[in-house]
Design a protein around this motif. Structure first.
Motif, PDB file in Angstrom:
ATOM      1  N   ALA A 146     -85.092  25.575  61.771  1.00  4.38           N
ATOM      2  CA  ALA A 146     -85.191  25.545  63.229  1.00  4.38           C
ATOM      3  C   ALA A 146     -84.711  26.832  63.885  1.00  4.38           C
ATOM      4  CB  ALA A 146     -84.402  24.349  63.774  1.00  4.38           C
ATOM      5  N   GLY A 147     -83.694  27.451  63.331  1.00  3.76           N
ATOM      6  CA  GLY A 147     -83.057  28.566  64.024  1.00  3.76           C
ATOM      7  C   GLY A 147     -83.936  29.776  64.243  1.00  3.76           C
ATOM      8  N   GLY A 148     -84.797  30.102  63.265  1.00  2.89           N
ATOM      9  CA  GLY A 148     -85.606  31.305  63.397  1.00  2.89           C
ATOM     10  C   GLY A 148     -86.807  31.145  64.293  1.00  2.89           C
ATOM     11  N   ASP A 149     -87.537  30.052  64.136  1.00  4.71           N
ATOM     12  CA  ASP A 149     -88.796  29.884  64.864  1.00  4.71           C
ATOM     13  C   ASP A 149     -88.601  29.674  66.362  1.00  4.71           C
ATOM     14  OD1 ASP A 149     -90.516  30.243  62.728  1.00  4.71           O
ATOM     15  OD2 ASP A 149     -90.479  28.136  62.151  1.00  4.71           O
ATOM     16  N   THR A 150     -87.631  28.852  66.741  1.00  4.95           N
ATOM     17  CA  THR A 150     -87.467  28.556  68.165  1.00  4.95           C
ATOM     18  C   THR A 150     -86.962  29.769  68.938  1.00  4.95           C
ATOM     19  OG1 THR A 150     -85.294  27.628  67.647  1.00  4.95           O
ATOM     20  CG2 THR A 150     -87.115  26.085  67.890  1.00  4.95           C
ATOM     21  N   THR A 151     -85.967  30.472  68.400  1.00  3.88           N
ATOM     22  CA  THR A 151     -85.443  31.621  69.120  1.00  3.88           C
ATOM     23  C   THR A 151     -86.448  32.768  69.168  1.00  3.88           C
ATOM     24  OG1 THR A 151     -84.303  32.280  67.089  1.00  3.88           O
ATOM     25  CG2 THR A 151     -83.006  31.126  68.730  1.00  3.88           C
ATOM     26  N   PRO A 200     -91.419  27.356  76.741  1.00  2.00           N
ATOM     27  CA  PRO A 200     -90.423  26.663  75.910  1.00  2.00           C
ATOM     28  C   PRO A 200     -90.780  26.776  74.436  1.00  2.00           C
ATOM     29  CG  PRO A 200     -91.853  25.089  77.044  1.00  2.00           C
ATOM     30  CD  PRO A 200     -92.150  26.441  77.626  1.00  2.00           C
ATOM     31  N   GLY A 201     -89.772  27.028  73.616  1.00  2.00           N
ATOM     32  CA  GLY A 201     -90.008  27.214  72.187  1.00  2.00           C
ATOM     33  C   GLY A 201     -90.502  25.965  71.492  1.00  2.00           C
ATOM     34  N   TRP A 251     -95.557  22.057  67.576  1.00  2.00           N
ATOM     35  CA  TRP A 251     -94.177  21.650  67.847  1.00  2.00           C
ATOM     36  C   TRP A 251     -93.393  22.884  68.246  1.00  2.00           C
ATOM     37  CZ3 TRP A 251     -91.706  17.336  69.078  1.00  2.00           C
ATOM     38  CH2 TRP A 251     -90.313  17.298  69.033  1.00  2.00           C
ATOM     39  N   PHE A 252     -93.096  23.792  67.333  1.00  2.35           N
ATOM     40  CA  PHE A 252     -92.637  25.114  67.732  1.00  2.35           C
ATOM     41  C   PHE A 252     -93.851  25.899  68.251  1.00  2.35           C
ATOM     42  CE2 PHE A 252     -89.337  24.824  64.086  1.00  2.35           C
ATOM     43  CZ  PHE A 252     -88.502  24.065  64.880  1.00  2.35           C
ATOM     44  N   VAL A 253     -93.607  26.785  69.190  1.00  2.00           N
ATOM     45  CA  VAL A 253     -94.691  27.599  69.741  1.00  2.00           C
ATOM     46  C   VAL A 253     -94.699  28.952  69.027  1.00  2.00           C
ATOM     47  CG1 VAL A 253     -95.620  28.723  71.803  1.00  2.00           C
ATOM     48  CG2 VAL A 253     -94.572  26.457  71.982  1.00  2.00           C
ATOM     49  N   TYR A 254     -95.812  29.263  68.385  1.00  2.00           N
ATOM     50  CA  TYR A 254     -95.972  30.520  67.647  1.00  2.00           C
ATOM     51  C   TYR A 254     -96.907  31.438  68.433  1.00  2.00           C
ATOM     52  CZ  TYR A 254     -94.109  27.762  63.760  1.00  2.00           C
ATOM     53  OH  TYR A 254     -93.320  26.971  62.962  1.00  2.00           O
ATOM     54  N   GLN A 255     -96.413  32.638  68.769  1.00  2.00           N
ATOM     55  CA  GLN A 255     -97.251  33.624  69.450  1.00  2.00           C
ATOM     56  C   GLN A 255     -97.594  34.750  68.484  1.00  2.00           C
ATOM     57  OE1 GLN A 255     -93.997  32.998  70.335  1.00  2.00           O
ATOM     58  NE2 GLN A 255     -93.836  32.551  72.525  1.00  2.00           N
TER      59      GLN A 255
END
Length: 508
Positions: free
Chosen positions: A303-308, A365-366, A491-495
């Protein structure tokens, strides 16, 4: 021919059609959720919303649904999406919280045929609280600040690499990739006391990011029809598709296994989370063992890497698109005359830095899918009088409430950090109330109540330090200001596809 037209087959088809029509009419008239409008197909099947999730733009679709159908939308046969910020504290309560729905079950990991839940996805609130209590105090801002020097180590590596590889030679920087490398290496350093090596090796080491992303691309649509996971990833014969959390679990197992041999000797460096978790085995012997340490560390990894990094990408992208906001931030940072890497004590009260990051969290939002909960057996009555029966899946998508015009104004679809500043005609009390309401809603990206994200303080610290440091050292711009990024919400937002130029700043 007459037999075919008027015989048993003909009448069987007619009866089948009439039965389907009758079922539809009955369902429309007597369904306990018939009072809630929504996409027609969503009334009868979860397939529709699974396809929407698979498209990668479910956040935009959810926003459009609410603007079409109102504050409560039926998005599936037994699921209601809510756009009422006032209900966040009710649905996601600290006391007597509504349990998570089955949508989270595909996030279980399957090891040796055993299905294991984790602190993120468990539906058992008592189990969650039992295993959360030993580590809750470790994630306060005070405790997170004990590891600020570890973030500084990664920041120094990152800025040195940006300078040598891009600023000094004029190379184009794919900032989406590099911010991911930074976020993941920070999490590794504060979790294990060593980096994954993304920054140093300039690549996705051991495919950790790729495997994590594949897992979420699987999770997003399958979570909308969670029983499919039993047939795909969790079937006992042949597992099909990405394994949502397996790579992270295996990495954590390897780290814990080699802890005493490789990481046990640390000298005078700040303690990392592995150090802290291992110590808990003595204080909580009934619930703490190496398996539980792995369970805790897995969440750090996944969780820590993708959301931030999602929020970080939003900051650089929207600042590049908004010259006025960019200049205001640079002016504030120059006036602060920060020591670098920027320290929390020096940046925590920087007004415009805070405004920029709050706005990036709001507009991008992440995590941007519905956080589903299950209504209590007694049911729940909405403020408008409509009744939601017990057992109904109910939830709020932060991407929806973050565009709520009653909270954020008519320009809620625009990136505007100034909304977080005091207006000329506004009283101090009025500004505090307005800002508090906006922050209460925007912070829902970290969840709410007893299931709020334990890493939110770390994320805030990491993001604020990064951009106070980065924009003090460099000018960062899109190669083409008209360029639009691509993104996929899983779920996580990937750009993706954020080409930028990085040049060293020359202060006036």
């Amino acid at each position: 021919m007459d037999f075919l037209v008027h015989g048993p087959l003909f009448w069987a088809v007619i009866c089948a059609v009439l039965c389907c029509i009758a079922i539809i009419i009955f369902w429309e008239l007597f369904s306990p959720l018939h009072a809630f409008p929504g996409p027609p197909a969503a009334r009868y099947t979860n397939i529709w919303r699974a396809l929407v999730a698979a498209s990668g733009h479910v956040d935009q679709t959810n926003i459009e649904w609410h603007r079409t159908y109102g504050s409560a939308v039926r998005v599936a046969p037994n699921t209601i999406s809510i756009n009422d910020p006032e209900l966040i504290r009710t649905i996601y309560a600290t006391k007597n919280p509504w349990p998570k729905s089955d949508m989270y079950r595909p996030n279980d990991v399957l090891i040796n045929g055993v299905r294991l839940s984790n602190l993120f996805n468990t539906q058992d609130n008592d189990w969650h609280d039992t295993y959360m209590n030993p580590i809750r105090s470790l994630w306060t801002m005070t405790k997170v600040l004990d590891m600020e020097s570890l973030i500084d180590e990664t920041l120094n590596r990152f800025t040195t690499k940006l300078g040598a590889k891009f600023a000094d030679v004029g190379n184009k920087c794919m900032m989406d990739e590099w911010l991911g490398y930074f976020a993941w290496d920070v999490m590794a350093n504060i979790s294990f006391g060593k980096h994954y090596g993304f920054i140093d090796e300039e690549k996705d080491v051991k495919n950790l990011i790729v495997d994590s992303t594949k897992g979420l691309y699987y999770f997003a649509p399958i979570s909308q029809i969670p029983w499919l996971d039993h047939l795909l990833d969790k079937n006992p014969i042949k597992r099909i598709g990405p394994k949502p959390t397996l790579t992270g679990v295996n990495y954590a197992i390897d780290v814990v296994t080699t802890y005493n041999r490789v990481l046990g000797t640390r000298g005078d460096r700040a303690e990392n989370y592995l150090d802290k978790y291992v110590k808990l085995k003595e204080a909580h012997p009934k619930i703490m063992d190496d398996n539980q340490v792995v369970n805790y560390l897995m969440l750090n990894i996944l969780a820590g890497g993708d959301t931030t990094s999602s929020t970080m990408r939003a900051v650089v992208y929207y600042l590049s698109k908004n010259t006025s906001a960019y200049r205001k931030l640079i002016s504030e940072l120059d006036a602060a005359n920060l020591s670098l890497p920027a320290q929390w004590k020096d940046i925590r009260k920087l007004t415009y830095l805070d405004a920029v990051i709050q706005e990036a969290l709001r507009i991008n939002p992440g995590i941007a899918m519905i956080f589903e909960r299950v209504a209590p057996q007694s049911g729940f009555t909405l403020p408008d009088g409509r009744f939601i029966p017990g057992g109904t899946a109910v939830g709020i998508n932060p991407a929806v409430t973050n565009r709520n015009v009653d909270v954020f104004g008519q320009d809620a679809d625009q990136f505007n950090p100034d909304r977080w500043l005091k207006k000329d005609e506004e009283s101090d009390e009025g500004f505090r109330d307005r800002c508090r309401k906006m922050k209460d809603v925007a912070s829902f990206v970290f969840g709410g109540g007893n299931r709020v994200c334990m890493g939110r303080n770390l994320a805030i610290l990491e993001i604020y330090k990064l951009f106070a440091t980065l924009y003090s050292l460099f000018d960062i711009e899109l190669v083409n200001n008209n360029h639009a990024w691509k993104y996929h919400n899983a779920w996580f937002v990937y750009q993706y596809n954020i080409p930028m130029t990085v040049s060293r700043r020359v202060k006036a």
